[in-house]
Design an enzyme around this catalytic site. Structure first.
Site, PDB file in Angstrom:
ATOM      1  N   LYS A 172     -31.236  26.886 -13.741  1.00 40.91           N
ATOM      2  CA  LYS A 172     -29.882  26.783 -14.307  1.00 40.91           C
ATOM      3  C   LYS A 172     -29.654  27.892 -15.342  1.00 40.91           C
ATOM      4  CE  LYS A 172     -29.490  22.544 -15.779  1.00 40.91           C
ATOM      5  NZ  LYS A 172     -28.805  21.422 -16.434  1.00 40.91           N
ATOM      6  N   GLN A 187     -40.399  24.359 -21.018  1.00 41.45           N
ATOM      7  CA  GLN A 187     -40.035  24.414 -19.604  1.00 41.45           C
ATOM      8  C   GLN A 187     -38.526  24.297 -19.440  1.00 41.45           C
ATOM      9  OE1 GLN A 187     -42.292  22.219 -16.489  1.00 41.45           O
ATOM     10  NE2 GLN A 187     -40.292  21.346 -16.037  1.00 41.45           N
ATOM     11  N   ARG A 237     -41.289   5.739 -23.069  1.00 39.33           N
ATOM     12  CA  ARG A 237     -41.627   4.388 -22.613  1.00 39.33           C
ATOM     13  C   ARG A 237     -43.138   4.203 -22.539  1.00 39.33           C
ATOM     14  NH1 ARG A 237     -38.219   4.124 -17.169  1.00 39.33           N
ATOM     15  NH2 ARG A 237     -38.512   6.393 -17.256  1.00 39.33           N
ATOM     16  N   THR A 255     -45.328  11.706 -18.783  1.00 41.43           N
ATOM     17  CA  THR A 255     -45.247  10.922 -17.551  1.00 41.43           C
ATOM     18  C   THR A 255     -44.371  11.564 -16.494  1.00 41.43           C
ATOM     19  OG1 THR A 255     -43.476   9.582 -18.521  1.00 41.43           O
ATOM     20  CG2 THR A 255     -45.717   8.714 -18.667  1.00 41.43           C
ATOM     21  N   GLY A 256     -43.808  12.733 -16.776  1.00 37.04           N
ATOM     22  CA  GLY A 256     -43.052  13.451 -15.759  1.00 37.04           C
ATOM     23  C   GLY A 256     -43.979  14.208 -14.821  1.00 37.04           C
ATOM     24  N   TYR A 299     -30.662  25.025 -22.008  1.00 35.74           N
ATOM     25  CA  TYR A 299     -31.824  25.916 -21.942  1.00 35.74           C
ATOM     26  C   TYR A 299     -31.701  27.031 -22.976  1.00 35.74           C
ATOM     27  CZ  TYR A 299     -32.959  23.853 -17.333  1.00 35.74           C
ATOM     28  OH  TYR A 299     -33.277  23.012 -16.306  1.00 35.74           O
TER      29      TYR A 299
END
Length: 378
Positions: free
Chosen positions: A135, A131, A48, A19-20, A170
């Site tokens: 950073k 992903q 969710r 859902t992102g 990461y």
């Protein structure tokens, strides 16, 4: 429940974080008739339940809800399909109060999913795309202590730059994937500022600006740029969620790309001055020239606009959101105060054979249109 016998010729994807912004683009790209390596069977997971804005055009994506921080819950929901999954597309993130906590939470989630999928006998899991982002080159810029002490690499950022001497989730996730080699291959995709459509992405710069512009128009306020003159005038880059999805699918089915890290941006650059003009046109607000002598507390102002956003949601019949949960003013404010060009090299990606791109300024109107169609903004 009796397990379905998988078709061993069909690749089966699990998009974790569906859902992102990138998760949604991945789900749509994988189900496209032209998807590399397809046709794909696709499962999508999130913490969710499925939101009402999740497109009905993808009914053949099986949606699963589980808490990846909880191994028992993860295993319960993945065990019935673990024997099918061939590829994991990891676009999930949880953000904690500091980077050490980010390392612990995100490593736990990824390891729980891998263990649950490898519990199948036999397991078909062969590749994981991960992903991350810039950073990697800048360090944990949002850590409350470390963020003020960082010495970052000089841009343009490129993939063979050495790791910085700071904790970084990461790095931890890359190391976790490498520990499963050679039984699993992986690819790492380092995005810039992501632009896409979702109400469930933690760092969503476009939606933050959309909410800000909408409130300014609603209340008759000037849509003022809150950053520095340097960021206003110098180059920055972005990553369209569609390009990220395209690169991840390419890497998942391309032997050369296995066990490699790639930057993934649109391939162009922009200035925030030009970006601001595009936003003014889209939201029909007056362009206010930048004046470095006019300082204002934009983050503080936005934190006080929750009730105004509630009014807008009610008035226009929007998908119900709490403003505090869909915007990231502190993160965007940090970007707008960078004192260096936030630019990544795409040379390695092109040398390996990926040529996806997007016109950043042209794409903004499309993504705003999608957010409107999804009833996330008016």
């Amino acid at each position: 429940m009796e397990q379905e016998v998988p078709n061993t010729n069909t690749p089966v994807a699990l998009v974790v974080g569906v859902t992102g912004m990138v998760g949604l683009s991945l789900a749509e790209a994988l189900k496209s008739p032209t998807a590399l390596g397809g046709p794909w069977k696709v499962y999508g997971s999130a913490r969710r339940p499925k939101p009402t804005w999740f497109p009905s055009s993808t009914p053949d994506i099986t949606y699963i809800t589980f808490d990846a921080l909880n191994f028992d819950d993860t295993l319960k929901h993945l065990a019935p399909i673990a024997h099918e999954i061939t590829h994991v597309f990891w676009v999930a993130i949880q953000v904690r109060e500091n980077e050490e906590s980010n390392v612990a939470a995100n490593s736990t989630m990824l390891e729980n999913v891998i263990k649950a999928l490898k519990s199948a006998t036999p397991s078909r899991l062969c590749h994981i795309t991960l992903q991350t982002g810039t950073k990697h080159y800048m360090g944990p810029i949002f850590d409350p202590v470390l963020g003020t002490q960082l010495v970052h690499h000089e841009p343009p950022f490129h993939e063979d730059m050495p790791r910085l001497p700071y904790p970084n989730f990461y790095y931890a996730l890359e190391d976790l994937l490498a520990s499963y080699s050679p039984s699993l291959s992986y690819s790492v995709h380092r995005s810039s500022i992501i632009v896409g459509a979702s109400s469930r992405s933690f760092y969503n710069a476009l939606l933050t600006l959309c909410v800000y512009a909408t409130i300014c128009r609603y209340q008759g306020l000037p849509f003022r740029y809150p950053g520095t003159k340097y960021a206003w005038e110098n180059f920055c880059d972005m990553s369209d969620a569609r390009v990220l999805a395209e690169q991840q699918i390419w890497a998942a089915v391309t032997d050369r790309a296995k066990n490699q890290a790639f930057n993934c941006t649109n391939g162009d650059v922009f200035t925030w001055k030009c970006f601001w003009k595009v936003c003014c046109e889209i939201f029909d607000v007056e362009f206010v020239p930048f004046d470095e002598n006019e300082k204002f507390d934009w983050v503080g102002m936005m934190k006080k606009k929750g009730r105004v956003w509630d009014e807008i949601v009610e008035k226009y019949g929007l998908y119900k959101t709490n403003m505090e949960e869909i915007i990231c003013p502190e993160a965007l404010d940090a970007v707008l105060h960078f004192s260096f060009p936030h630019v990544c090299s795409m040379n390695k990606s092109r040398e390996f054979g990926f040529f996806g791109y997007a016109n950043t300024l042209k794409s903004i109107g499309m993504w705003v249109g999608r957010l409107r169609d999804m009833k996330i903004i008016p």
